[in-house]
Each structure stands twice: as C-alpha cells, then as structure tokens.
Write an enzyme that holds these catalytic residues in place. Sequence first.
Site, PDB file in Angstrom:
ATOM      1  N   TYR A 123       0.823  -1.211   0.000  1.00 19.05           N
ATOM      2  CA  TYR A 123       0.000   0.000   0.000  1.00 19.05           C
ATOM      3  C   TYR A 123       0.855   1.257   0.000  1.00 19.05           C
ATOM      4  O   TYR A 123       0.430   2.303  -0.465  1.00 19.05           O
ATOM      5  CB  TYR A 123      -0.897   0.036   1.247  1.00 19.05           C
ATOM      6  N   ASP A 163      -6.261  -7.132   4.018  1.00 19.45           N
ATOM      7  CA  ASP A 163      -7.392  -6.469   3.364  1.00 19.45           C
ATOM      8  C   ASP A 163      -8.322  -7.515   2.762  1.00 19.45           C
ATOM      9  O   ASP A 163      -9.537  -7.498   2.959  1.00 19.45           O
ATOM     10  CB  ASP A 163      -6.872  -5.526   2.274  1.00 19.45           C
ATOM     11  N   ASP A 203      -2.801 -18.501   0.823  1.00 22.72           N
ATOM     12  CA  ASP A 203      -3.780 -19.187  -0.038  1.00 22.72           C
ATOM     13  C   ASP A 203      -4.495 -20.303   0.731  1.00 22.72           C
ATOM     14  O   ASP A 203      -5.706 -20.497   0.593  1.00 22.72           O
ATOM     15  CB  ASP A 203      -3.120 -19.718  -1.327  1.00 22.72           C
ATOM     16  N   LYS A 215       3.318 -15.710   2.799  1.00 20.21           N
ATOM     17  CA  LYS A 215       3.548 -16.448   1.545  1.00 20.21           C
ATOM     18  C   LYS A 215       5.054 -16.678   1.474  1.00 20.21           C
ATOM     19  O   LYS A 215       5.734 -16.269   0.533  1.00 20.21           O
ATOM     20  CB  LYS A 215       3.005 -15.615   0.370  1.00 20.21           C
ATOM     21  N   ASP A 246     -12.265  -9.137   4.379  1.00 22.44           N
ATOM     22  CA  ASP A 246     -13.536  -9.094   3.643  1.00 22.44           C
ATOM     23  C   ASP A 246     -14.119 -10.500   3.555  1.00 22.44           C
ATOM     24  O   ASP A 246     -15.310 -10.710   3.745  1.00 22.44           O
ATOM     25  CB  ASP A 246     -13.331  -8.564   2.213  1.00 22.44           C
TER      26      ASP A 246
HETATM   27  C1  IPM Z   1     -10.363  -1.229   3.945  1.00 24.76           C
HETATM   28  C2  IPM Z   1     -10.614  -0.610   2.598  1.00 24.76           C
HETATM   29  C3  IPM Z   1      -9.436   0.283   2.228  1.00 24.76           C
HETATM   30  C4  IPM Z   1      -8.207  -0.583   2.172  1.00 24.76           C
HETATM   31  C5  IPM Z   1      -9.611   1.083   0.944  1.00 24.76           C
HETATM   32  C6  IPM Z   1     -10.893   1.905   0.933  1.00 24.76           C
HETATM   33  C7  IPM Z   1      -8.416   1.940   0.631  1.00 24.76           C
HETATM   34  O1  IPM Z   1     -10.842  -1.578   1.639  1.00 24.76           O
HETATM   35  O2  IPM Z   1     -10.295  -0.471   4.940  1.00 24.76           O
HETATM   36  O3  IPM Z   1     -10.245  -2.438   4.032  1.00 24.76           O
HETATM   37  O4  IPM Z   1      -7.926  -1.199   1.129  1.00 24.76           O
HETATM   38  O5  IPM Z   1      -7.494  -0.657   3.166  1.00 24.76           O
HETATM   39 MN    MN Z   2     -10.789  -3.625   2.411  1.00 23.74          MN
END
Ligand code: IPM
Ligand code: MN
Length: 355
Positions: free
Chosen positions: A142, A245, A221, A189, A249
């Site tokens: 990032y 990240d 993975d 990884k 999710d």
């Molecule tokens: C998160 C979001 C952010 C990230 C984006 C909006 C930059 O997806 O907080 O997980 O990738 O960190």
């Molecule tokens: Mn995210």
Amino acid sequence: MHLKIALLAGDGIGPEVIDQAVKVSDAIAQKFSHQIDWSPALTGAAAIDAVGDPYPAETHSVCENADAVLFGAIGDPKFDNDPSAKVRPEQGLLRMRQMLGLFANVRPTFTFPALIDKSPLKQERIEGTDLVFLRELTGGIYFGERGRKDDGNTAFDTCTYTRAEIERLARKGFELAQTRTKKLCCVDKANVLESSRLWRETVQALESEYPDVQVSYEFVDAVAMRLVQWPNSYDVLITENLFGDILTDEASVISGSMGLMPSASLGVKTSLFEPIHGSFPQAAGKNIANPLATVLSAAMMFEMAFDLKEEAALIRKVVDQSLADGVVTEDLTQEGQKAATTSEVGDYLVQLIQG
Ligand code: IPM
Ligand code: MN
C-alpha cells in the site's frame, strides 16, 4: 471520566450510522457518569467537496488532539468512475492511517446466535466462530514504491517491510492471543516472497518471549480456503496489509452481514474505530443502513481506548438484545418481519441502555 473523541462521519451512509453510535455513546456516558466531548471534522469526499482535500490539516489536528477517533465511512462513486480524478477520498484514508501511525488494524469476526442462519455458510461450520485479524496497516504494498516504466507499458508496486514494523504488529498479536485462547497464526507467503520470509523469521524470534502462546505459520492461499471451511479453528491471525485487506472481507461473510463487524486501528498515539463496511452510496440518506457495526465500533472504543469494559459490555448486550427482539434494519429481517430504520435501531438501543 472525560472522553475527548474526534468524530469523522465521512461519506455515504457514514453520517447516518455515526449518529446512532453517538446517541448510544451519549446514553452510555450518562449512565456511567462520563462526559464525552465530540469534535466533528471533515474527511473523504465530503472534505474534497468542502476544501479540496480528503484529509485536511485541520482534521489531522482534531484527530491528534483527541483520545480516540470514531469514523464512519469513506468513498463516493463519482470518483470511482473518473479515472482522471487527481484527488480521491481513499487517499485521505491512507494518509490518515499513515499520519496517525495506525499500524495495527484489529478486525474481529464472530457470529451472533440470533443471526446464525444469515450467513451463506453452513451453520455447523461457523457456529462458535470468534477470531480476530490483526492486519498491518501502514506498510507493505500500500505504501511501497510504485510507478510505470517502458513508456507506461510496465507498472510496478513494491512490498517492503522492516523487521521493526513486523515486530510491533506481531507483539500486539501475541499480547492479544494471551488474553484469548492463546493461539496465533502468522499468515504469509514465505514459500515465494522475501518479505514474507522476514515476517516468519521475526515472529519465530519472538516465540520464546511468549511461551504460553501456540504459534502456527500458514500460507495465505491455504488460509483463504480454511477460513471458510473451519473458521472456528482460528483465534488470532496476524498478517501484512494486502493479505489482511482481502482476508478480512472474506471473513466478514461468516458473520452474515457486512453491516455487523466493527474494527479498531491502533496507533502510536491515537486509535481509530470504524465499521468494516464501506460508504454504501446506494443507501445514503435513506435511513435504511445497518448502524450496528458502527455502534459495536464504539464499544471497541470504550474498551480499547479508555479501558471501560463494563460500558463496552453493555453496548454489546443491548445489540444482542435488539437482534433477539427483531428490531433490525432490512439487511437482517426475516421473512414477514418489518424492517426498522437506521435511527429506530439507534433509538431502541438507547432505550435498552436507559431501561
Ligand atoms: C479497507 C478498505 C481500504 C483498504 C480502501 C478503501 C483503501 O478496503 O479499509 O479495508 O484497502 O485498506
Ligand atoms: Mn478492504
């Protein structure tokens, strides 16, 4: 206690869900005789529209001078659909993370007994899941060197980590594991990436300082697969920025709705608390968004920023109660059930706290 909190509502549904967290926090403060001093500040698309910068200096100083930051959401489709946009709301978020030194992103995933059938995963797989990701938030790909070469036909992003960056995140992971079931999984990884090999080496070197914690090392993975197969085999997972990240999710699917999971970003000085969901622009202004992830983020704030455990526990209790009573927004209604609005959920929680 006197609590000084920066309030960053942000974009989309941010202001609506933040309003409910403020109502709930104020009710808690009243009940436990605390005084909350809220300092609102601009961020995201709202700040770009107002002053041309998604994280203005003024906002940074409000955050720096607060004991904690409560954050709504960031992002607006008018920027997503414009590849030539020079400033984007997300840049504000990344700059805020970096400038406030928010290096450890704590993202729990747990299930609510009242909502176990809301997850697309089989009930027997997810029952009892209670895990926490610690995602490194201010390093890696990032923030690494990036660019184009060969007349723009080649692009690169680099993932760089220092031993010190890995160590401070890993120590948080060990400490958190000690307060839970004492299992720590280092996600990397290391069969391919040099940065992952440094992660593994650094975590291994810390093991002897935390002899009560049982550490495992797994490739990202494989974790992606096992996370939805056997989520309750995990306790604390530590990982670098991008892997974290993606996996967080994925993990949110276990709980059944994006609208439920809170998070904390621990910094060198101030910490920030926010729901894991985005700005959900389609729902903005409609009073239909689920405020519970933000309300639960406020609970994390009471606990982690101010060490007010009883206050946090009461927030979690009334959230559970509202779910059991079926006072829920439309993302969580069962068939034939009437959905409550965002503000009705907030009002109900306040009523339960006062009751
Ligand atoms: C998160 C979001 C952010 C990230 C984006 C909006 C930059 O997806 O907080 O997980 O990738 O960190
Ligand atoms: Mn995210």
